[in-house]
Scaffold this motif. Structure first.
Motif, PDB file in Angstrom:
ATOM      1  N   LEU A 160      86.785  52.591  54.235  1.00 56.99           N
ATOM      2  CA  LEU A 160      85.979  53.441  53.362  1.00 56.99           C
ATOM      3  C   LEU A 160      86.663  53.613  52.004  1.00 56.99           C
ATOM      4  N   PRO A 161      85.890  53.718  50.917  1.00 60.35           N
ATOM      5  CA  PRO A 161      86.478  53.903  49.577  1.00 60.35           C
ATOM      6  C   PRO A 161      86.805  55.375  49.332  1.00 60.35           C
ATOM      7  N   PHE A 162      87.606  55.967  50.211  1.00 56.49           N
ATOM      8  CA  PHE A 162      87.821  57.410  50.160  1.00 56.49           C
ATOM      9  C   PHE A 162      88.627  57.842  48.935  1.00 56.49           C
ATOM     10  N   ALA A 163      89.329  56.910  48.285  1.00 54.14           N
ATOM     11  CA  ALA A 163      90.121  57.258  47.099  1.00 54.14           C
ATOM     12  C   ALA A 163      89.295  57.219  45.816  1.00 54.14           C
ATOM     13  N   GLU A 164      88.047  56.792  45.905  1.00 55.93           N
ATOM     14  CA  GLU A 164      87.190  56.684  44.724  1.00 55.93           C
ATOM     15  C   GLU A 164      86.393  57.968  44.515  1.00 55.93           C
ATOM     16  N   PRO A 165      85.842  58.179  43.310  1.00 58.39           N
ATOM     17  CA  PRO A 165      85.082  59.404  43.027  1.00 58.39           C
ATOM     18  C   PRO A 165      83.664  59.372  43.606  1.00 58.39           C
ATOM     19  N   THR A 166      83.587  59.118  44.884  1.00 62.70           N
ATOM     20  CA  THR A 166      82.311  59.145  45.607  1.00 62.70           C
ATOM     21  C   THR A 166      82.583  59.656  47.009  1.00 62.70           C
ATOM     22  N   ALA A 167      81.583  60.236  47.641  1.00 62.96           N
ATOM     23  CA  ALA A 167      81.787  60.842  48.956  1.00 62.96           C
ATOM     24  C   ALA A 167      81.786  59.785  50.059  1.00 62.96           C
ATOM     25  N   SER A 168      82.757  59.886  50.954  1.00 65.41           N
ATOM     26  CA  SER A 168      82.816  59.054  52.158  1.00 65.41           C
ATOM     27  C   SER A 168      82.893  60.002  53.352  1.00 65.41           C
ATOM     28  N   MET A 169      82.128  59.720  54.391  1.00 66.90           N
ATOM     29  CA  MET A 169      82.137  60.594  55.568  1.00 66.90           C
ATOM     30  C   MET A 169      82.527  59.800  56.800  1.00 66.90           C
ATOM     31  N   ILE A 170      83.493  60.347  57.544  1.00 66.48           N
ATOM     32  CA  ILE A 170      83.969  59.709  58.772  1.00 66.48           C
ATOM     33  C   ILE A 170      83.778  60.662  59.938  1.00 66.48           C
ATOM     34  N   VAL A 171      83.324  60.136  61.057  1.00 68.16           N
ATOM     35  CA  VAL A 171      83.248  60.887  62.315  1.00 68.16           C
ATOM     36  C   VAL A 171      84.077  60.103  63.329  1.00 68.16           C
ATOM     37  N   ASP A 172      85.236  60.660  63.686  1.00 72.61           N
ATOM     38  CA  ASP A 172      86.174  59.994  64.590  1.00 72.61           C
ATOM     39  C   ASP A 172      86.131  60.700  65.948  1.00 72.61           C
ATOM     40  N   ILE A 173      85.492  60.069  66.926  1.00 72.43           N
ATOM     41  CA  ILE A 173      85.359  60.645  68.268  1.00 72.43           C
ATOM     42  C   ILE A 173      86.432  60.038  69.157  1.00 72.43           C
ATOM     43  N   GLY A 174      87.479  60.798  69.415  1.00 76.76           N
ATOM     44  CA  GLY A 174      88.577  60.307  70.230  1.00 76.76           C
ATOM     45  C   GLY A 174      88.466  60.752  71.674  1.00 76.76           C
ATOM     46  N   GLY A 175      89.622  60.882  72.334  1.00 77.44           N
ATOM     47  CA  GLY A 175      89.624  61.332  73.717  1.00 77.44           C
ATOM     48  C   GLY A 175      89.677  62.839  73.831  1.00 77.44           C
ATOM     49  N   GLY A 176      90.487  63.477  72.968  1.00 78.29           N
ATOM     50  CA  GLY A 176      90.666  64.924  73.037  1.00 78.29           C
ATOM     51  C   GLY A 176      89.993  65.698  71.938  1.00 78.29           C
ATOM     52  N   THR A 177      89.825  65.076  70.744  1.00 78.75           N
ATOM     53  CA  THR A 177      89.207  65.773  69.611  1.00 78.75           C
ATOM     54  C   THR A 177      88.204  64.879  68.895  1.00 78.75           C
ATOM     55  N   THR A 178      87.273  65.533  68.224  1.00 79.53           N
ATOM     56  CA  THR A 178      86.361  64.844  67.309  1.00 79.53           C
ATOM     57  C   THR A 178      86.662  65.343  65.911  1.00 79.53           C
ATOM     58  N   GLU A 179      86.978  64.418  65.017  1.00 81.64           N
ATOM     59  CA  GLU A 179      87.324  64.758  63.632  1.00 81.64           C
ATOM     60  C   GLU A 179      86.165  64.363  62.726  1.00 81.64           C
ATOM     61  N   VAL A 180      85.675  65.327  61.960  1.00 80.13           N
ATOM     62  CA  VAL A 180      84.585  65.072  61.027  1.00 80.13           C
ATOM     63  C   VAL A 180      85.067  65.454  59.636  1.00 80.13           C
ATOM     64  N   ALA A 181      84.978  64.541  58.688  1.00 79.48           N
ATOM     65  CA  ALA A 181      85.494  64.827  57.351  1.00 79.48           C
ATOM     66  C   ALA A 181      84.669  64.125  56.275  1.00 79.48           C
ATOM     67  N   ILE A 182      84.517  64.823  55.156  1.00 78.31           N
ATOM     68  CA  ILE A 182      83.933  64.243  53.949  1.00 78.31           C
ATOM     69  C   ILE A 182      85.056  64.140  52.939  1.00 78.31           C
ATOM     70  N   MET A 183      85.301  62.932  52.422  1.00 71.26           N
ATOM     71  CA  MET A 183      86.448  62.692  51.550  1.00 71.26           C
ATOM     72  C   MET A 183      86.022  62.132  50.207  1.00 71.26           C
ATOM     73  N   THR A 184      86.820  62.434  49.203  1.00 67.25           N
ATOM     74  CA  THR A 184      86.606  61.896  47.862  1.00 67.25           C
ATOM     75  C   THR A 184      87.910  61.976  47.084  1.00 67.25           C
ATOM     76  N   LEU A 185      88.133  61.037  46.186  1.00 66.07           N
ATOM     77  CA  LEU A 185      89.315  61.017  45.318  1.00 66.07           C
ATOM     78  C   LEU A 185      90.624  61.135  46.098  1.00 66.07           C
ATOM     79  N   GLY A 186      90.688  60.493  47.264  1.00 62.33           N
ATOM     80  CA  GLY A 186      91.917  60.461  48.040  1.00 62.33           C
ATOM     81  C   GLY A 186      92.237  61.721  48.802  1.00 62.33           C
ATOM     82  N   GLY A 187      91.302  62.663  48.860  1.00 62.59           N
ATOM     83  CA  GLY A 187      91.548  63.906  49.587  1.00 62.59           C
ATOM     84  C   GLY A 187      90.354  64.305  50.427  1.00 62.59           C
ATOM     85  N   ILE A 188      90.567  65.294  51.297  1.00 62.11           N
ATOM     86  CA  ILE A 188      89.491  65.783  52.161  1.00 62.11           C
ATOM     87  C   ILE A 188      88.800  66.949  51.483  1.00 62.11           C
ATOM     88  N   ALA A 189      87.498  66.802  51.244  1.00 60.65           N
ATOM     89  CA  ALA A 189      86.723  67.872  50.611  1.00 60.65           C
ATOM     90  C   ALA A 189      86.274  68.895  51.648  1.00 60.65           C
TER      91      ALA A 189
END
Length: 356
Positions: A160-189
């Protein structure tokens, strides 16, 4: 030769005598990626010990696949332990033994120095839990440790181009946790971590068979059911499979046939919790980020994302396009390895408190 050595930093010089590795320390599986080599280890996060002690069996070798085969089948003198729960360390000493085994296996006994290690951690864990991961890695032989949040590692691994000035969204469904994040400019918004994931799906299947058929099954059988006939949405061709377990009334072994429709119904509760987490995260996003996501959509990663129909129920619930990452199971591990390759660039732009 001397001129070349003058231009090499001490840290890079040490790297000639060790392996730099990224570790996805997961509740169900631990994956290790080495810079330039990709995924070199993928084993279950399970350790077999003598009951009542922290002594690992087989001279410290009963870790990973060897230990997983013992789950639910151990005699009274042996315990097969999963030392991580809900994405965090629940048994410090066993985690240390497991990490040490994996690091030695990848780094090799002939290496003079311990490796630099990047470890992914859930975004919702506390400072104490982060410190426990660091201490375990340090005692296991790591020379330098960096912690990176799982959504960031997953986004890097998914491309994902998470370091660029546009929104990227990831949904990571693991074994113990589900991580949901919207990222932009190299950080988590916006980010949310919920301790509902693959393990809870297995528990839901166990509970369904227990309540409906008085049939008791183990964790490994539940996982096999989820993989073979589990789904989040109706399938073109529904499936069935034979299940064996223990009858709770007679106490005797019994087998029966179950269908994909009833397993889908059993999975509704954990899946609803994941969908609710995704929609809550979207509700908290800034309008400009939401506008970007209309075009960019959502990327799915993690082993739980392989559940059939997971992308379609998220797309229906959010109205956005949902894409499955290439090889979602290894996204986080690959992301940690790429992070390691760009360490000097990213360690200053990403969270500084994650370096130890």
């Amino acid at each position: 030769m001397l001129e070349t050595l003058k231009n090499v930093s001490f840290e890079n010089l040490l790297g000639w005598f060790s392996v730099d590795m990224g570790i996805d320390l997961g509740t169900c599986n631990t994956l290790v990626a080495v810079r330039g080599e990709g995924i070199v280890l993928n084993e279950p996060s399970v350790v077999a010990v003598k009951k009542g002690t922290n002594q690992v069996l087989n001279n410290g070798m009963a870790v990973g696949w060897v230990a997983k085969e013992m789950l639910g089948k151990t005699p009274g003198s042996i315990s097969a332990i999963r030392p991580l729960k809900d994405g965090v360390i629940s048994d410090f000493e066993i985690t240390e033994a497991m990490l040490g085994y994996f690091i030695r296996k990848v780094n090799g006994r002939s290496r003079i120095f311990g490796p630099r290690v990047v470890i992914s951690v859930p975004s919702g864990i506390t400072a104490v839990e982060k410190r426990a991961v660091f201490d375990s890695a340090e005692r296991a032989g790591a020379r330098r440790i960096y912690l990176v949040e799982e959504p960031v590692a997953a986004a890097i691994g998914a491309g994902l181009p998470f370091a660029e000035p546009t929104a990227s969204m990831i949904v990571d469904i693991g074994g113990g946790t589900t991580e949901v994040a919207i990222m932009t400019l190299g950080g988590i918004a916006v980010c949310e971590s919920v301790r509902t994931a693959g393990d809870d799906m297995d528990e839901a299947i166990i509970s369904h068979l227990k309540k409906t058929y008085n049939l008791m099954i183990g964790e490994q059988t539940a996982e096999r059911i989820k993989i073979e006939i589990g789904s989040a949405a109706p399938m073109d061709e529904e499936r069935s499979m034979e299940v064996r377990g223990r009858d709770m009334i007679s106490g005797l072994p019994r087998k029966m046939v179950i269908t994909s429709e009833e397993i889908r119904e059993a999975l509704q509760e954990p899946l609803s919790a994941i969908v609710d987490t995704v929609t809550r995260t979207l509700e908290r996003a800034e309008p400009e980020l939401s506008a970007d996501l209309v075009n960019n959509g959502i990327k799915l990663a993690g082993g739980g994302a392989l559940l059939r129909g997971c992308d379609s129920i998220l797309s229906t619930s959010t109205g956005l396009e949902v894409f499955l990452a290439d090889d979602p199971l290894t996204c986080v591990a690959r992301g940690t390895a790429i992070y390691l390759e760009n360490l000097d660039t990213w360690k200053d732009t990403l969270q500084n408190d994650m370096e130890y």
